[in-house]
Structures are given as structure tokens and as C-alpha cells.
Design an enzyme around this catalytic site. Structure first.
Site: not given
Ligand code: SIN
Length: 296
Positions: A273, A114, A287, A112
Site C-alpha cells: 500500500h 507493513d 492505525r 510497502h
């Protein structure tokens, strides 16, 4: 060179303050000589240029507090908040990704890019490792510029005006299940899933996007793509199947292995990623995602 495509975008590739060490043919570089807790503007400018050039940059042995990670993130833009996952109670800008032994679902464990379901998807993501398994738990990346460039002229011409239809939940490729159900039984992450409320979580994007800073074209694919806008499913699905497989060909990828203190920063306008769910030990990461603009 691979299939007539060049692996690296144009960039200065001569640095005064940092050392840039590519670690794969497709993309990805380790940056040495940086302290993320304390970086002057000249060093930051070089780091930014290296990031645009290599798409995935890895900095080892960093010792930063949440406040310092947030301050570093702000140098890239405004901080984006995940519509479906809560940040830390004291630091809402940071999602603490935690996987405990026995947890069945791994955050990010499919290809995917983000926030592709957002009309203005995330520009960048930075992930900082606190605790990592003794082996496994790597993240792999695929270079979407190379994926675009390796398509035939005929395919590029056929798909030039196509838009994808992207969704934030109930992904067809995962059987249409709800996001919350995937995390059921996970020790920590289950409690972080939230309802996006009125936020927009479905939209169309160009299949081929142009990087707003480098001008390089990329195939804009990822697990949030549900179909092509305005196509019948039977028409879109065979082409999407091809593109899903094509976009992550091994020669387009690089792989990051984590140590406590590693911070990896990737460009969601250039890469997909995948967090590899191949471990059964504690892994804890911080994150932050940075707001982006409307893809064109
Ligand atoms: C993500 O998809 O943002 C998480 C990647 C990872 O945990 O390696």
C-alpha cells in the site's frame, strides 16, 4: 481475468449477514451491513472470509471509540506495536497518524507492506479515519497475488528460492537517510519517532510467499527490501528494479478514498500500500496492526 490470472481468491462469495461490493477489478470491496462497535460472531466470520477473499475491505460510517477499535482488532489476533513509532499515550495499541498543513512528510508515502523488516511481519492493518482533507489523501493498494501470477514461468523458476533482505531504516531506495530525519519539522509525527532498542529490525524473507490461510502465492515486495540475500548488489538491483515496477502495475491496484468514519482493513500478506501525499490539510487516522507469523 487479467493476463491469465484471476483477481479474486476463492471464498464463499455468498453472504448471509453482510453485503460485499467489489470496487475494483484487482481486489477491494466495500462491506455493508456491519457495525464494528457491535458485531456478533456469525457476522464477524463472514467479514473475515470477505477480507481473505478481497484483501482490502472498506467499511463506511463507523462510529467507534479507541476502546472499540482495539476490541475489534483483537478479533484478528494480538496487537503489534511499531518498533519505530509510539502509540497514543492513553492507547499504546493505536498509532495516531496526523498530518498538519505545512508538514513535509507523509507517513506511509511509499509502496510497502507493513513491518516487512520484522521476522514475523504484521498480518493485518486497520486504519480508521477521523479527519480527512477535502480532496486527496487516498491510499492505494497493489495485489501481490496478481503480481506473482503475472510473472513468467521462467522468472518464477529463476527466483523460486530467493530471499529478500529487509531493513527497518535507512532504506536504500530513499537515499539511506534515517527515519527520524524524514519527520523533522513535522508538527505531530516528529515526536512519535522512537528508537527500536534491541528489537530485530532486519531479516530475510522469501521473495515468493504463501498465504498461510488461503495457500495462494504472492510476490512479497515492498520498500523495506534492500537487496537479495547472498547476492551482489549489481546482480540484485536490476531484478529488484523490475519487480518494484512490476508489482504495482495499475491493473493490480485499487484505491480507497476516505471519509470520517471509514475503516479500511488490509491483508499485509497479500498487498502493498501507499499513502498518497497529495494534500496540505489536516488528516488524522487511528492505525492498529495485528501480529503475523513467519512468512514461508
Ligand atoms: C500506512 O502506511 O499504514 C498508512 C496509510 C495511510 O495513512 O493511508
Amino acid at each position: 481475468m487479467m493476463d491469465g490470472t484471476s483477481a479474486v481468491a476463492t471464498g464463499p462469495e455468498s453472504y448471509q449477514y453482510i453485503e460485499v461490493i467489489p470496487f475494483a477489478g484487482s481486489m477491494g470491496a466495500e462491506i455493508q451491513g456491519v457495525d464494528l462497535a457491535n458485531m456478533d460472531d456469525a457476522t464477524f466470520d463472514e467479514l473475515y472470509a470477505a477480507w481473505l477473499c478481497h484483501h482490502v475491505v472498506v467499511m463506511r460510517d463507523q462510529k467507534i471509540t479507541p476502546d472499540q477499535q482495539i476490541a475489534f482488532a483483537h478479533r484478528f489476533g494480538d496487537i503489534h506495536h511499531h518498533p519505530y513509532m509510539s502509540g497514543m499515550p492513553d492507547y499504546p495499541d493505536i498509532i495516531e497518524i496526523v498530518k498538519e498543513p505545512g508538514d513535509n512528510y507523509t507517513f506511509g508515502s511509499s509502496w510497502h507492506t507493513d513491518q516487512m523488516f520484522n521476522p514475523q511481519p504484521a498480518k493485518a492493518t486497520m486504519l480508521y479515519a477521523h479527519e480527512v482533507p477535502s480532496a486527496g489523501g487516498d491510499t492505494i493498494f497493489a495485489n501481490m497475488h496478481l503480481a506473482y501470477e503475472a510473472l513468467s514461468d521462467g522468472m518464477k523458476a529463476m527466483l523460486v528460492d530467493v530471499k529478500t533482505w529487509c531493513v527497518g531504516d535507512r532504506f536504500k531506495k530513499d537515499g539511506g537517510g534515517k527515519r527520524a530525519d524524514r519527520y523533522k519539522g513535522n508538527t505531530v509525527m516528529a515526536d512519535k519517532v522512537r528508537d527500536p532498542g534491541n528489537l530485530i529490525t532486519e531479516c530475510a524473507h522469501p521473495l515468493f510467499r504463501t498465504h498461510p490461510e488461503t495457500g495462494r502465492k504472492a510476490l512479497y515486495m515492498g520498500g523495506h527490501v534492500q537487496t537479495f540475500d547472498g547476492f551482489e548488489e549489481a546482480e540484485a538491483e536490476p531484478i529488484l528494479d523490475f519487480l518494484r515496477e512490476h508489482s504495482v502495475r495499475p491493473e493490480f491496484t485499487c484505491r480507497v478514498n476516505w471519509e470520517p468514519g471509514t475503516l479500511t482493513l488490509w491483508d499485509n500478506r497479500s498487498v502493498q500500500h501507499y499513502a498518497i501525499p497529495d494534500y496540505n490539510e489536516r488528516r488524522r487516522m487511528h492505525r492498529i496492526t495485528i501480529c503475523g507469523d513467519t512468512p514461508f
